[in-house]
Scaffold this motif. Sequence first.
Motif, PDB file in Angstrom:
ATOM      1  N   MET A   1     -43.126  -1.504  44.179  1.00 39.13           N
ATOM      2  CA  MET A   1     -43.216  -1.835  42.776  1.00 39.13           C
ATOM      3  C   MET A   1     -43.825  -0.648  42.071  1.00 39.13           C
ATOM      4  N   GLY A   2     -43.420  -0.374  40.861  1.00 36.74           N
ATOM      5  CA  GLY A   2     -43.824   0.768  40.056  1.00 36.74           C
ATOM      6  C   GLY A   2     -45.312   0.871  39.793  1.00 36.74           C
ATOM      7  N   PHE A   3     -45.760   0.449  38.670  1.00 37.96           N
ATOM      8  CA  PHE A   3     -47.128   0.654  38.237  1.00 37.96           C
ATOM      9  C   PHE A   3     -47.745  -0.668  37.818  1.00 37.96           C
ATOM     10  N   ALA A   4     -49.064  -0.648  37.644  1.00 36.76           N
ATOM     11  CA  ALA A   4     -49.765  -1.804  37.098  1.00 36.76           C
ATOM     12  C   ALA A   4     -50.024  -1.522  35.628  1.00 36.76           C
ATOM     13  N   TYR A   5     -49.510  -2.372  34.753  1.00 35.44           N
ATOM     14  CA  TYR A   5     -49.652  -2.181  33.315  1.00 35.44           C
ATOM     15  C   TYR A   5     -51.013  -2.725  32.891  1.00 35.44           C
ATOM     16  N   THR A   6     -51.833  -1.872  32.259  1.00 33.97           N
ATOM     17  CA  THR A   6     -53.171  -2.297  31.864  1.00 33.97           C
ATOM     18  C   THR A   6     -53.489  -1.871  30.437  1.00 33.97           C
ATOM     19  N   GLU A   7     -54.373  -2.614  29.819  1.00 35.25           N
ATOM     20  CA  GLU A   7     -54.955  -2.287  28.513  1.00 35.25           C
ATOM     21  C   GLU A   7     -56.443  -2.566  28.622  1.00 35.25           C
ATOM     22  N   SER A   8     -57.196  -1.918  27.771  1.00 36.83           N
ATOM     23  CA  SER A   8     -58.646  -2.097  27.744  1.00 36.83           C
ATOM     24  C   SER A   8     -59.081  -2.465  26.334  1.00 36.83           C
ATOM     25  N   VAL A  48     -53.266 -15.288  20.506  1.00 40.39           N
ATOM     26  CA  VAL A  48     -53.100 -13.836  20.450  1.00 40.39           C
ATOM     27  C   VAL A  48     -51.799 -13.527  21.178  1.00 40.39           C
ATOM     28  N   ILE A  49     -51.027 -12.620  20.586  1.00 35.95           N
ATOM     29  CA  ILE A  49     -49.748 -12.204  21.153  1.00 35.95           C
ATOM     30  C   ILE A  49     -49.782 -10.695  21.346  1.00 35.95           C
ATOM     31  N   TYR A  50     -49.392 -10.256  22.513  1.00 36.90           N
ATOM     32  CA  TYR A  50     -49.366  -8.827  22.812  1.00 36.90           C
ATOM     33  C   TYR A  50     -47.933  -8.424  23.146  1.00 36.90           C
ATOM     34  N   THR A  51     -47.395  -7.503  22.372  1.00 37.57           N
ATOM     35  CA  THR A  51     -46.045  -6.994  22.596  1.00 37.57           C
ATOM     36  C   THR A  51     -46.137  -5.552  23.058  1.00 37.57           C
ATOM     37  N   PHE A  52     -45.443  -5.245  24.136  1.00 35.92           N
ATOM     38  CA  PHE A  52     -45.487  -3.889  24.681  1.00 35.92           C
ATOM     39  C   PHE A  52     -44.143  -3.538  25.306  1.00 35.92           C
ATOM     40  N   ASN A  53     -43.907  -2.249  25.434  1.00 32.84           N
ATOM     41  CA  ASN A  53     -42.669  -1.736  26.018  1.00 32.84           C
ATOM     42  C   ASN A  53     -43.027  -0.853  27.196  1.00 32.84           C
ATOM     43  N   THR A  54     -42.319  -1.018  28.294  1.00 27.75           N
ATOM     44  CA  THR A  54     -42.562  -0.181  29.464  1.00 27.75           C
ATOM     45  C   THR A  54     -41.242   0.415  29.941  1.00 27.75           C
ATOM     46  N   SER A  55     -41.309   1.643  30.388  1.00 22.80           N
ATOM     47  CA  SER A  55     -40.091   2.344  30.800  1.00 22.80           C
ATOM     48  C   SER A  55     -39.751   2.121  32.268  1.00 22.80           C
ATOM     49  N   GLN A  56     -40.622   1.450  32.994  1.00 21.58           N
ATOM     50  CA  GLN A  56     -40.343   1.187  34.410  1.00 21.58           C
ATOM     51  C   GLN A  56     -40.853  -0.175  34.826  1.00 21.58           C
ATOM     52  N   GLU A  57     -40.299  -0.689  35.911  1.00 19.34           N
ATOM     53  CA  GLU A  57     -40.771  -1.981  36.423  1.00 19.34           C
ATOM     54  C   GLU A  57     -42.170  -1.808  36.972  1.00 19.34           C
ATOM     55  N   GLY A  58     -42.911  -2.895  37.005  1.00 20.68           N
ATOM     56  CA  GLY A  58     -44.285  -2.832  37.491  1.00 20.68           C
ATOM     57  C   GLY A  58     -44.901  -4.202  37.541  1.00 20.68           C
ATOM     58  N   ILE A  59     -46.208  -4.244  37.385  1.00 19.16           N
ATOM     59  CA  ILE A  59     -46.953  -5.500  37.459  1.00 19.16           C
ATOM     60  C   ILE A  59     -47.811  -5.632  36.209  1.00 19.16           C
ATOM     61  N   ILE A  60     -47.715  -6.781  35.565  1.00 15.11           N
ATOM     62  CA  ILE A  60     -48.622  -7.106  34.465  1.00 15.11           C
ATOM     63  C   ILE A  60     -49.738  -7.946  35.074  1.00 15.11           C
ATOM     64  N   LYS A  61     -50.963  -7.622  34.710  1.00 13.75           N
ATOM     65  CA  LYS A  61     -52.107  -8.313  35.296  1.00 13.75           C
ATOM     66  C   LYS A  61     -53.132  -8.543  34.206  1.00 13.75           C
ATOM     67  N   LEU A 104     -39.006  -4.359  26.885  1.00 16.26           N
ATOM     68  CA  LEU A 104     -39.917  -4.963  25.920  1.00 16.26           C
ATOM     69  C   LEU A 104     -40.409  -6.311  26.445  1.00 16.26           C
ATOM     70  N   HIS A 105     -41.721  -6.537  26.335  1.00 15.39           N
ATOM     71  CA  HIS A 105     -42.328  -7.770  26.833  1.00 15.39           C
ATOM     72  C   HIS A 105     -43.320  -8.325  25.826  1.00 15.39           C
ATOM     73  N   THR A 106     -43.515  -9.643  25.906  1.00 16.32           N
ATOM     74  CA  THR A 106     -44.492 -10.323  25.069  1.00 16.32           C
ATOM     75  C   THR A 106     -45.371 -11.199  25.945  1.00 16.32           C
ATOM     76  N   LEU A 107     -46.655 -11.035  25.784  1.00 12.94           N
ATOM     77  CA  LEU A 107     -47.656 -11.827  26.484  1.00 12.94           C
ATOM     78  C   LEU A 107     -48.363 -12.663  25.420  1.00 12.94           C
ATOM     79  N   LYS A 108     -48.353 -13.999  25.583  1.00 13.96           N
ATOM     80  CA  LYS A 108     -48.918 -14.881  24.564  1.00 13.96           C
ATOM     81  C   LYS A 108     -49.953 -15.801  25.193  1.00 13.96           C
ATOM     82  N   PHE A 109     -51.115 -15.903  24.511  1.00 10.29           N
ATOM     83  CA  PHE A 109     -52.185 -16.800  24.921  1.00 10.29           C
ATOM     84  C   PHE A 109     -52.470 -17.737  23.751  1.00 10.29           C
ATOM     85  N   ILE A 110     -52.410 -19.043  24.009  1.00  8.57           N
ATOM     86  CA  ILE A 110     -52.677 -20.038  22.972  1.00  8.57           C
ATOM     87  C   ILE A 110     -53.763 -20.991  23.473  1.00  8.57           C
ATOM     88  N   TYR A 111     -54.860 -21.050  22.719  1.00 10.63           N
ATOM     89  CA  TYR A 111     -55.918 -22.014  23.017  1.00 10.63           C
ATOM     90  C   TYR A 111     -55.756 -23.174  22.051  1.00 10.63           C
TER      91      TYR A 111
END
Length: 127
Positions: A1-8, A48-61, A104-111
């Motif tokens: 698998m490619g990379f681990a996609y992270t944000e801080s 909160v909704i997070y939209t991001f684009n990645t150029s390769q397959e990987g892992i979202i964590k 392109l991916h969207t990560l959504k968290f709803i409380y």
Amino acid sequence: MGFAYTESFENGIPNGFNGDWILSETTPHSGKYCLKSAYINAGKSSQVIYTFNTSQEGIIKFFYRISTLQDYDKLACYIDDVFIDAYSGEVEWTEYSQSIAAGLHTLKFIYRKYSSNSGSEDSVYID
């Protein structure tokens, strides 16, 4: 698998995040900051909704922590509008990871707060 996609959250809320969640110093998983759901009353939701684009397959964590009324007030998580799971009660920092394709991916968290009763912090966190 490619990379681990992270944000801080150490330098604020990164571009691509939209919603009413706030930066919090309340026991983050790592570093000084995490995101915390907005304060809400019964029958309301905070997201909160997070939209991001990645150029390769990987892992979202991501890591999540829950401090809500068990079985009533819940954090629902979605990747690309596909429901992952819902969590409630007292849950210490827990890791979730999933493979993702390039694109392109969207990560959504709803409380959602269903009950007028309070349970601990009545908040959820991601890091």
